[in-house]
Scaffold this motif. Structure first.
Motif, PDB file in Angstrom:
ATOM      1  N   ALA A  19     -45.080  -8.535 -30.953  1.00 26.33           N
ATOM      2  CA  ALA A  19     -44.073  -9.276 -31.726  1.00 26.33           C
ATOM      3  C   ALA A  19     -42.651  -8.808 -31.389  1.00 26.33           C
ATOM      4  O   ALA A  19     -41.706  -9.125 -32.095  1.00 26.33           O
ATOM      5  CB  ALA A  19     -44.351  -9.129 -33.224  1.00 26.33           C
ATOM      6  N   LEU A  53     -54.060   2.007 -23.543  1.00 24.42           N
ATOM      7  CA  LEU A  53     -53.151   1.683 -24.648  1.00 24.42           C
ATOM      8  C   LEU A  53     -53.954   1.035 -25.776  1.00 24.42           C
ATOM      9  O   LEU A  53     -54.462  -0.078 -25.605  1.00 24.42           O
ATOM     10  CB  LEU A  53     -52.091   0.720 -24.097  1.00 24.42           C
ATOM     11  CG  LEU A  53     -50.806   0.431 -24.854  1.00 24.42           C
ATOM     12  CD1 LEU A  53     -49.871  -0.406 -24.004  1.00 24.42           C
ATOM     13  CD2 LEU A  53     -51.002  -0.202 -26.191  1.00 24.42           C
ATOM     14  N   GLY A  58     -51.329  -6.264 -32.609  1.00 20.72           N
ATOM     15  CA  GLY A  58     -50.154  -6.476 -31.745  1.00 20.72           C
ATOM     16  C   GLY A  58     -48.973  -7.062 -32.489  1.00 20.72           C
ATOM     17  O   GLY A  58     -48.184  -7.814 -31.918  1.00 20.72           O
ATOM     18  N   LEU A  61     -43.093  -4.488 -33.591  1.00 21.19           N
ATOM     19  CA  LEU A  61     -41.809  -5.120 -33.334  1.00 21.19           C
ATOM     20  C   LEU A  61     -40.955  -4.374 -32.315  1.00 21.19           C
ATOM     21  O   LEU A  61     -39.872  -4.833 -31.962  1.00 21.19           O
ATOM     22  CB  LEU A  61     -41.034  -5.230 -34.655  1.00 21.19           C
ATOM     23  CG  LEU A  61     -41.579  -6.314 -35.592  1.00 21.19           C
ATOM     24  CD1 LEU A  61     -41.140  -6.069 -37.019  1.00 21.19           C
ATOM     25  CD2 LEU A  61     -41.127  -7.683 -35.118  1.00 21.19           C
ATOM     26  N   PRO A  95     -60.879   1.176 -36.926  1.00 20.91           N
ATOM     27  CA  PRO A  95     -59.430   0.965 -36.816  1.00 20.91           C
ATOM     28  C   PRO A  95     -59.001  -0.499 -36.838  1.00 20.91           C
ATOM     29  O   PRO A  95     -57.864  -0.812 -37.195  1.00 20.91           O
ATOM     30  CB  PRO A  95     -59.078   1.613 -35.472  1.00 20.91           C
ATOM     31  CG  PRO A  95     -60.362   1.662 -34.708  1.00 20.91           C
ATOM     32  CD  PRO A  95     -61.444   1.819 -35.732  1.00 20.91           C
ATOM     33  N   ASP A 116     -48.270  -1.163 -47.607  1.00 24.97           N
ATOM     34  CA  ASP A 116     -48.499  -2.583 -47.309  1.00 24.97           C
ATOM     35  C   ASP A 116     -47.464  -3.021 -46.281  1.00 24.97           C
ATOM     36  O   ASP A 116     -46.396  -2.453 -46.196  1.00 24.97           O
ATOM     37  CB  ASP A 116     -48.349  -3.429 -48.576  1.00 24.97           C
ATOM     38  CG  ASP A 116     -46.976  -3.250 -49.206  1.00 24.97           C
ATOM     39  OD1 ASP A 116     -46.384  -2.172 -49.006  1.00 24.97           O
ATOM     40  OD2 ASP A 116     -46.492  -4.169 -49.882  1.00 24.97           O
ATOM     41  N   ARG A 122     -53.075  -9.900 -41.067  1.00 24.84           N
ATOM     42  CA  ARG A 122     -53.559  -9.782 -39.694  1.00 24.84           C
ATOM     43  C   ARG A 122     -53.456  -8.365 -39.127  1.00 24.84           C
ATOM     44  O   ARG A 122     -54.252  -7.965 -38.285  1.00 24.84           O
ATOM     45  CB  ARG A 122     -52.799 -10.755 -38.771  1.00 24.84           C
ATOM     46  CG  ARG A 122     -51.265 -10.621 -38.865  1.00 24.84           C
ATOM     47  CD  ARG A 122     -50.622 -11.939 -38.439  1.00 24.84           C
ATOM     48  NE  ARG A 122     -49.178 -11.884 -38.330  1.00 24.84           N
ATOM     49  CZ  ARG A 122     -48.327 -11.997 -39.353  1.00 24.84           C
ATOM     50  NH1 ARG A 122     -48.799 -12.118 -40.589  1.00 24.84           N
ATOM     51  NH2 ARG A 122     -47.037 -11.980 -39.157  1.00 24.84           N
ATOM     52  N   THR A 124     -53.698  -4.331 -38.624  1.00 27.20           N
ATOM     53  CA  THR A 124     -54.882  -3.491 -38.839  1.00 27.20           C
ATOM     54  C   THR A 124     -54.524  -2.097 -39.360  1.00 27.20           C
ATOM     55  O   THR A 124     -53.384  -1.650 -39.224  1.00 27.20           O
ATOM     56  CB  THR A 124     -55.636  -3.316 -37.506  1.00 27.20           C
ATOM     57  OG1 THR A 124     -54.783  -2.594 -36.595  1.00 27.20           O
ATOM     58  CG2 THR A 124     -56.008  -4.655 -36.892  1.00 27.20           C
ATOM     59  N   GLY A 130     -50.981   4.014 -36.410  1.00 31.89           N
ATOM     60  CA  GLY A 130     -50.226   4.188 -35.168  1.00 31.89           C
ATOM     61  C   GLY A 130     -48.730   4.170 -35.393  1.00 31.89           C
ATOM     62  O   GLY A 130     -47.975   4.902 -34.761  1.00 31.89           O
ATOM     63  N   ASN A 131     -48.271   3.320 -36.318  1.00 34.79           N
ATOM     64  CA  ASN A 131     -46.825   3.165 -36.546  1.00 34.79           C
ATOM     65  C   ASN A 131     -46.309   3.906 -37.772  1.00 34.79           C
ATOM     66  O   ASN A 131     -45.114   3.890 -38.036  1.00 34.79           O
ATOM     67  CB  ASN A 131     -46.482   1.676 -36.735  1.00 34.79           C
ATOM     68  CG  ASN A 131     -46.470   0.923 -35.420  1.00 34.79           C
ATOM     69  OD1 ASN A 131     -46.478   1.525 -34.359  1.00 34.79           O
ATOM     70  ND2 ASN A 131     -46.449  -0.398 -35.496  1.00 34.79           N
ATOM     71  N   ILE A 240     -57.740   6.372 -32.192  1.00 37.18           N
ATOM     72  CA  ILE A 240     -58.480   6.492 -33.459  1.00 37.18           C
ATOM     73  C   ILE A 240     -59.709   5.591 -33.393  1.00 37.18           C
ATOM     74  O   ILE A 240     -59.595   4.397 -33.104  1.00 37.18           O
ATOM     75  CB  ILE A 240     -57.583   6.071 -34.639  1.00 37.18           C
ATOM     76  CG1 ILE A 240     -56.348   6.971 -34.695  1.00 37.18           C
ATOM     77  CG2 ILE A 240     -58.348   6.108 -35.957  1.00 37.18           C
ATOM     78  CD1 ILE A 240     -55.151   6.317 -35.345  1.00 37.18           C
ATOM     79  N   LEU A 366     -39.152 -12.203 -42.609  1.00 36.85           N
ATOM     80  CA  LEU A 366     -38.951 -11.912 -41.199  1.00 36.85           C
ATOM     81  C   LEU A 366     -39.514 -13.022 -40.318  1.00 36.85           C
ATOM     82  O   LEU A 366     -38.913 -13.420 -39.329  1.00 36.85           O
ATOM     83  CB  LEU A 366     -39.614 -10.568 -40.877  1.00 36.85           C
ATOM     84  CG  LEU A 366     -39.226  -9.892 -39.579  1.00 36.85           C
ATOM     85  CD1 LEU A 366     -37.731  -9.853 -39.389  1.00 36.85           C
ATOM     86  CD2 LEU A 366     -39.788  -8.484 -39.556  1.00 36.85           C
ATOM     87  N   MET A 370     -37.642 -15.259 -37.487  1.00 39.89           N
ATOM     88  CA  MET A 370     -38.098 -15.342 -36.104  1.00 39.89           C
ATOM     89  C   MET A 370     -38.269 -16.790 -35.662  1.00 39.89           C
ATOM     90  O   MET A 370     -38.065 -17.134 -34.507  1.00 39.89           O
ATOM     91  CB  MET A 370     -39.415 -14.573 -35.931  1.00 39.89           C
ATOM     92  CG  MET A 370     -39.208 -13.075 -35.967  1.00 39.89           C
ATOM     93  SD  MET A 370     -40.746 -12.193 -36.219  1.00 39.89           S
ATOM     94  CE  MET A 370     -41.235 -11.878 -34.543  1.00 39.89           C
TER      95      MET A 370
END
Ligand code: FAD
Length: 512
Positions: A19, A53, A58, A61, A95, A116, A122, A124, A130-131, A240, A366, A370
């Protein structure tokens, strides 16, 4: 692997984007079915010197899920909720489980996964970890890092390990193993000791952070907790394969006060009053987004609900053990705003039906921006999740707006005022080289502004390709070098999502 591996141009094209504003064609895409598949993929890639990776939905951002690598998409098959345990208030998941699916399962036990994201239908749990994702409820629930209990992972040599809190006294026991896992317990404590002073002073003051490696957590934590340490590492340290996460009680009732303001600055000035009553969220949307939502059929009902044509709205949510308790929060706030002259009208949304339309617009903010692209001019994500202490948000926002004005840029404003996080995306045309130069100039000015305010350059979306380049500047030479050492300890051959967090390309490379 028992799962598929694809390297046809169609699949590689689809997975060349997320994204973000970035695009890199991957070498291949694999769809693991279980932890052993993940390990097999990592081992084979290691033998051939090929990067890997991990990827969930996905929806990142900042470009962290694109790379010249073999992508492991865990969202296709590794999406089982293995257990929800009401007694320990925890869940064990693969994951690729989507946040809303986990929350539906947890709700049957009166529980909720606290963090949240607006992409919860959508995105995960693996991607959230990861983020180090966080959302509107973070004022109450914190970030994903605060809810991770343990992680089953595949390390960069294809070996498997379970990361969980370890008593300091038992770290030496783990360190004795002649494995990559053992070396984590040998080398990371020494690294923390060697850089303790820099770790103490080099991280931004503000708590809501999704940038760099969290050496501050490792230095402060007793027990020694590698599970939480790897949260926010963007697939650069471990893969993970399973996560155990904590759950919180689902609030019995919610009520929302929707303050109407003539300007964004008026709405931000009213945030402090809202915070005095312990809300679970304080969310801003500005007129740009409101006007965009009015053009969409699905939000048509909004026009008849709102009072006049506000320049900004503040959504303040109160949780309660009963509808009356939640509604009391709304009343107290409406009365205080009136007394202090904040805003010209407050709408009370106390039933789920009243709240539905309003919340849909807020979480679509957002996405609406977009979709507002005209030709190659689009709202670009690169300074879209800075955060500062909410007490300083008014001054900060004024200075932020001045930077954009200085470059002649328009932007929509929306975000989580309760935690000082604003999602600001200037409309730009990155097909024009001059605008790419502007992008860099703005990114540097905002980076310095955030630093001046003691804030975080990324407070939930992560570093990826958009912000990793600035980590040396943000953390300083010593801490940045320590982070590079972290990467070498976990991933000596630089195979796991290379070029993110440390040693990244310039933010203006790899643009779509
Ligand atoms: C419209 C929109 C609104 C958004 N709103 C929010 C918001 O409110 N709050 C917020 O925090 N974010 C938000 N985001 C960003 C994004 O949705 C979140 O970061 C989300 O948690 C990412 O989940 P994902 O499954 O898409 O992860 P991905 O984008 O697929 O991956 C995210 C990172 O995690 C790593 N990763 C994925 N799976 C694994 C694994 N198995 N092992 C190790 N690493 C892994 C990836 O390599 C990558 O670095 C928004 C994005 C969009 C497009």
């Amino acid at each position: 692997m028992s799962g598929d591996v694809r390297d046809d141009p169609y699949t590689r094209s689809i997975f060349s984007r997320d994204a973000s504003a970035y695009s890199i064609e991957p070498l291949a895409v694999a769809f693991p079915r279980d932890a052993e598949d993940v390990a097999a993929a990592v081992r084979v890639c290691a033998q051939h010197g090929v990067p890997v990776l991990p990827r969930g939905a996905g929806t990142s951002l900042a470009g962290q899920t694109v790379g010249r690598a073999v992508i492991l998409d865990t969202s296709r098959h590794m999406d089982s909720i293995l257990q929800v345990d009401a007694h320990t208030r925890s869940a064990r998941v693969q994951p690729g489980v989507v946040q809303d699916d986990l929350n539906r399962a947890a709700a049957r036990h009166g529980l909720l996964f606290g963090p949240d994201t607006s992409t919860s239908n959508r995105a995960t749990i693996g991607g959230m970890i990861g983020n180090n994702s966080a959302g509107s409820g973070s004022v109450l629930y914190g970030m994903t890092i605060d809810h991770v209990i343990s992680l089953d992972v595949v390390l960069s040599d294809g070996s498997r390990a379970t990361l969980a809190p370890v008593d300091i006294a038992r770290v030496a026991q783990h360190a004795a193993a002649d494995t990559l896992e053992g070396s984590l317990y040998r080398r990371l404590p020494a690294l923390v000791e060697a850089h303790r002073a820099a770790i103490g002073s080099g991280f931004p003051d503000y708590w809501r952070r999704a940038g760099g490696y969290r050496l501050d957590r490792l230095a402060g934590s007793s027990p020694f907790d590698l599970a939480r340490f790897v949260v926010g590492s963007e697939g650069t340290l471990v893969m993970i394969s399973e996560a155990t996460v904590g759950l919180v009680p689902l609030p019995a009732a919610k009520a929302i006060a929707v303050g109407h303001f003539t300007s964004v600055s008026g709405a931000i000035a009213a945030t402090e009053d809202a915070l005095t009553f312990g809300p679970s969220a304080v969310e801003l949307i500005d007129k740009t987004i409101l006007d965009l939502s009015r053009q969409k059929l699905e939000f048509a009902a909004l026009g008849s609900i709102l009072d006049g044509d506000p320049g900004a709205l503040l959504f303040v949510t109160f949780n309660g053990d009963s509808p009356a308790e939640a509604a009391a929060g709304v009343e107290k706030l409406a009365e205080l705003w009136q007394r202090h002259g904040h805003g010209y009208s407050t709408l009370r949304a106390t039933t789920p039906a009243q709240q539905g339309a309003l919340l849909r617009v807020r979480s679509a903010g957002l996405g609406l921006l977009m979709a507002a692209s005209t030709g190659t001019r689009r709202p670009v994500a690169f300074i879209e999740d800075t955060a500062v202490d909410p007490a300083r948000l008014s001054d900060y926002t004024a200075r932020f707006a001045a930077v954009l004005r200085g470059h002649g840029l328009d932007a929509g404003f929306y975000g989580h005022c309760s935690v000082g996080c604003l999602h600001i995306r200037p409309f730009m045309d990155l097909t024009k080289p001059a605008e790419v130069n502007t992008m860099r100039a703005v990114a540097e000015e905002i980076r310095d502004l955030v630093k001046e305010f003691g804030g975080a350059n990324s407070s939930e979306h992560g570093d990826g390709l958009a912000r990793s380049e600035f980590n040396r500047h943000i953390f300083g030479d010593e801490l940045y070098e320590a982070m590079r050492e972290v990467k070498r300890i976990f991933d000596p051959d630089n195979r796991l999502n290379p070029g993110k967090i440390v040693d990244s390309p310039r933010m203006t490379e790899n643009l779509r």
